[in-house]
Write a protein that holds these residues in place. Structure first.
Motif, PDB file in Angstrom:
ATOM      1  N   LYS A 189       0.858  -1.183   0.000  1.00 12.59           N
ATOM      2  CA  LYS A 189       0.000   0.000   0.000  1.00 12.59           C
ATOM      3  C   LYS A 189       0.890   1.227   0.000  1.00 12.59           C
ATOM      4  CE  LYS A 189      -3.460   0.744   2.679  1.00 12.59           C
ATOM      5  NZ  LYS A 189      -4.228   0.717   3.948  1.00 12.59           N
ATOM      6  N   PHE A 190       0.765   2.000  -1.043  1.00 12.82           N
ATOM      7  CA  PHE A 190       1.506   3.265  -1.052  1.00 12.82           C
ATOM      8  C   PHE A 190       0.771   4.250  -1.949  1.00 12.82           C
ATOM      9  CE2 PHE A 190       3.077   0.802  -4.567  1.00 12.82           C
ATOM     10  CZ  PHE A 190       3.378   1.683  -5.570  1.00 12.82           C
ATOM     11  N   ARG A 191       1.029   5.505  -1.719  1.00 14.40           N
ATOM     12  CA  ARG A 191       0.353   6.538  -2.498  1.00 14.40           C
ATOM     13  C   ARG A 191       1.315   7.101  -3.525  1.00 14.40           C
ATOM     14  NH1 ARG A 191      -1.138  10.304   2.288  1.00 14.40           N
ATOM     15  NH2 ARG A 191       0.956   9.633   2.774  1.00 14.40           N
ATOM     16  N   VAL A 192       0.747   7.653  -4.572  1.00 12.54           N
ATOM     17  CA  VAL A 192       1.575   8.293  -5.598  1.00 12.54           C
ATOM     18  C   VAL A 192       1.404   9.799  -5.446  1.00 12.54           C
ATOM     19  CG1 VAL A 192       2.007   8.541  -8.045  1.00 12.54           C
ATOM     20  CG2 VAL A 192       1.267   6.357  -7.139  1.00 12.54           C
ATOM     21  N   PRO A 193       2.421  10.497  -4.965  1.00  9.03           N
ATOM     22  CA  PRO A 193       2.273  11.950  -4.809  1.00  9.03           C
ATOM     23  C   PRO A 193       2.186  12.653  -6.166  1.00  9.03           C
ATOM     24  CG  PRO A 193       4.429  11.226  -4.050  1.00  9.03           C
ATOM     25  CD  PRO A 193       3.732  10.028  -4.542  1.00  9.03           C
ATOM     26  N   LEU A 194       1.379  13.676  -6.238  1.00  7.24           N
ATOM     27  CA  LEU A 194       1.222  14.427  -7.483  1.00  7.24           C
ATOM     28  C   LEU A 194       1.402  15.917  -7.202  1.00  7.24           C
ATOM     29  CD1 LEU A 194      -1.935  12.772  -9.059  1.00  7.24           C
ATOM     30  CD2 LEU A 194       0.428  12.361  -9.644  1.00  7.24           C
ATOM     31  N   GLY A 195       1.935  16.632  -8.185  1.00 11.81           N
ATOM     32  CA  GLY A 195       2.093  18.081  -8.041  1.00 11.81           C
ATOM     33  C   GLY A 195       0.967  18.806  -8.748  1.00 11.81           C
ATOM     34  N   ASP A 196       0.823  20.106  -8.486  1.00  9.04           N
ATOM     35  CA  ASP A 196      -0.224  20.872  -9.184  1.00  9.04           C
ATOM     36  C   ASP A 196       0.357  21.810 -10.222  1.00  9.04           C
ATOM     37  OD1 ASP A 196      -1.796  20.000  -7.029  1.00  9.04           O
ATOM     38  OD2 ASP A 196      -1.256  21.800  -5.907  1.00  9.04           O
ATOM     39  N   HIS A 197       1.563  22.313  -9.996  1.00 14.16           N
ATOM     40  CA  HIS A 197       2.019  23.414 -10.834  1.00 14.16           C
ATOM     41  C   HIS A 197       3.019  22.982 -11.884  1.00 14.16           C
ATOM     42  CE1 HIS A 197       1.036  25.012  -6.774  1.00 14.16           C
ATOM     43  NE2 HIS A 197       0.308  25.828  -7.499  1.00 14.16           N
ATOM     44  N   GLY A 198       3.679  21.895 -11.649  1.00 19.99           N
ATOM     45  CA  GLY A 198       4.683  21.468 -12.614  1.00 19.99           C
ATOM     46  C   GLY A 198       5.903  22.358 -12.640  1.00 19.99           C
ATOM     47  N   ASP A 199       6.126  23.116 -11.586  1.00 17.96           N
ATOM     48  CA  ASP A 199       7.333  23.945 -11.571  1.00 17.96           C
ATOM     49  C   ASP A 199       8.451  23.231 -10.806  1.00 17.96           C
ATOM     50  OD1 ASP A 199       6.374  24.160  -9.076  1.00 17.96           O
ATOM     51  OD2 ASP A 199       6.142  26.326  -9.036  1.00 17.96           O
TER      52      ASP A 199
END
Ligand code: SF4
Lengths: 207, 386
Positions: free
Chosen positions: B261-271
């Protein structure tokens, strides 16, 4: 300057609180404890070079933590990694830009002879074809301890360099070149394929 | 930003030459440059300090990797894969082993799968910590963050060394399992390091992520839109920083990753700041995977006894095996003609393909930002030039 001090006399004087040294000793002592390497990595071995400079191995103990990005300020070039034929002219150029006295450590199998990539058409079979190398460290990659060992060997070499007399060190000899020709790209290979002034491989006799 | 810069780009001279043209000044960065992460060179056309055009020049570390892979046998190519991305030899081994296993239909014992996951996640930890250290030193924090990062990295390298005999070039995995088994002491030692790692991570995040200079240098710098990222084939933390949920561990379900069980972190800005954060967050997830793996791993064989790894001849066919390496999708494409060496051996390197987007991210930024953007891509020249 240059002549050895009698060890017995020196220890006798030291016992009486007088410290004698020669110009040569003082000069070499200063030089060997402040070797500034060129900050310049080529491949995998460069990571071990960084590890040597980083926290655990701490090359600052040898006064060599000042990695200079500019060849003009560097004393030592650590050729750390695979030298390709595209990169070799730049390395020779960097070497030429370094001020005398300058030293070279060939770190790792690739810099010595092409290493695991020796069969590659694009890999130079050893940087000693174009520039003189002072210390070779084998390994793929050499451990940081091995690089430190090479460092100590280099310090020993610097310590023994003479400032005058017939055996004086190369960099004090006006006749001795401090720049070497930069190889150019030829049709198939670098031209010349090696610099005969520098590269003198042992002759193998076939019987 | 991208709209204006593409308009401005049209006014820029269409071709780069060694002369000064118009108001643009050409600067050659590299191949010997402290921040180009190896022997990488960029020709940058500057207007004042603003980048108007950027042309990467590769090939300073081209070591004929694929050619050697085709002329060497299947087993002989394994140590060469270590030297692709020399930070992550374990994941390189795994990707190659996975492709050969696919090619020849080889089963891997359960313990070996767990060991692979443990080693791959440890590799991710040390890759991301050193990346953050390098990135910070590219921004001018010369020394301190890199020293901390390497302190932790050395601990993980000690683990690799006691298991495989080498710090960096582990050459540990084989098709059909792993070369040697890890004893209980090793597992206990690894667990101890993993237990202590969050403390370092807290400290490191305190040091860098809230830092005013880091924020000023990275936020809104080098933005990458998800559309562009997808069409350019970007993978790994860089793609996820743009908000695209694509993790091969989740999608391909290779190895035993579905059991974790693990999560995939995601960004919002792509900077660049998101890319930096992405590494920090991924390390936390890796730590959780590692803890689960230590709890689940059972004794057993680590090598499939039916595989003859010497004089190995897979059946005729082709296979593409890929994994989520710390830098992105690392794949090996092998074509076998039934002989002892592959007919075609192709590496799909994440850092090379992630690097292709460099110009789009750098246009309109200052030349000092180029270094930061390049650092956040996480390239290793051994893999780019092969
Ligand atoms: S000697 Fe080995 S570790 Fe060093 S650059 Fe060559 S291949 Fe890489």
């Amino acid at each position: 300057m240059g002549d050895e001090i009698d060890e017995g006399l020196r220890s006798e004087l030291q016992r009486q609180g007088i410290w004698v040294t020669s110009m040569q000793e003082l000069y070499n002592w200063g030089r060997k404890n402040s070797i500034w390497p060129l900050q310049f990595g080529l491949a995998c071995c460069a990571i071990e070079m960084i590890a040597t400079a980083a926290s655990r191995y701490d090359i600052a103990r040898f006064g060599a933590e000042v990695f200079r990005p500019s060849p003009r300020q560097a004393d030592l070039m650590i050729v750390a990694g695979t030298v390709t034929k595209k990169m070799a002219p730049q390395i020779v150029r960097l070497y030429n830009q370094m001020p005398d006295p300058k030293y070279v450590i060939a770190m790792g199998a690739c810099a010595i002879s092409g290493g695991p990539f020796k069969q590659g058409y694009n890999v130079l079979k050893g940087i000693d074809r174009y520039i003189p190398v002072d210390v070779y460290i084998p390994g793929c990659p050499p451990r940081p301890e091995a690089l430190l060992h090479a460092f100590m060997e280099l310090q020993r070499k610097i310590d023994n360099q003479k400032l005058s007399g017939p055996n004086k060190s190369d960099h004090l000899d006006r006749e001795h070149p401090s720049e070497y020709p930069v190889p150019a790209f030829g049709k198939h290979d670098l031209v010349p394929r090696a610099n005969p002034d520098v590269f003198r491989p042992p002759q193998i006799e076939r019987v | 930003m991208s709209a204006t810069s593409s308009q401005e780009l049209e006014q820029a001279p269409p071709r780069m030459s060694s002369r000064l043209e118009g108001e643009l000044m050409e600067v050659s960065l590299g191949p010997q440059h402290p921040s180009t992460h190896g022997v990488f060179r960029m020709n940058v056309a500057l207007e004042g300090e603003i980048v108007r055009k950027l042309k990467p020049v590769f090939g300073y570390l081209h070591r004929n990797h694929e050619q050697i892979g085709e002329s060497a046998g299947y087993l002989q190519a394994m140590p060469y894969t270590d030297r692709l991305d020399y930070f992550c030899s374990m994941t390189n081994n795994w990707a190659y082993a996975l492709s050969v296993e696919k090619l020849a239909g080889i089963e891997v014992p359960e313990r070996a799968e767990y060991l692979r996951i443990i080693l791959a996640e440890l590799t991710r930890l040390q890759n991301h910590t050193s990346l953050l250290g390098f990135l910070l030193s590219d921004m001018g924090a010369w020394g301190t963050p890199l020293m901390y990062a390497f302190r932790e990295r050395e601990k993980i390298l000690d683990l690799f060394e006691s298991l495989s005999g080498a710090r960096m070039m582990c050459d540990y995995m084989r098709f059909g399992g792993c070369r040697v088994d890890a004893n209980d002491d090793w597992i206990a030692g690894a667990k101890k390091i993993v237990d202590l790692f969050p403390k370092f991570l807290d400290e490191f995040e305190d040091l860098i992520l809230q830092n005013e200079i880091v924020i000023a240098r990275t936020q809104h710098v080098g933005k990458l839109s998800p559309e562009l990222a997808i069409s350019a084939g970007i993978t790994g933390p860089m793609l996820r920083a743009s908000g695209v949920n694509y993790d091969i561990r989740k999608i391909d379900k290779y190895g035993f990753y579905p059991r974790f069980k693990f999560r995939v972190p995601l960004g919002d800005h792509g900077d660049t700041y998101d890319r930096l954060m992405m590494r920090a967050l991924e390390m936390r997830e890796s730590l959780s995977i590692l803890q689960q793996a230590f709890a689940q791993i059972q004794p057993g064989p680590v090598m499939n006894p039916k595989v003859k790894i010497r004089a190995f001849k897979p059946p005729v066919g082709e296979a593409y095996g890929r994994i989520e390496a710390p830098k992105g999708e690392l794949g090996f494409y092998l074509i076998s003609d039934g002989s002892a060496n592959p007919y075609r051996y192709r590496v799909r390197p994440p850092s090379f393909i992630n690097l292709t987007i460099l110009e789009d991210m750098c246009l309109g930024h200052t030349v000092a930002d180029v270094m930061v953007i390049l650092g956040s891509i996480d390239i290793v020249m051994g893999e780019v030039d092969r």
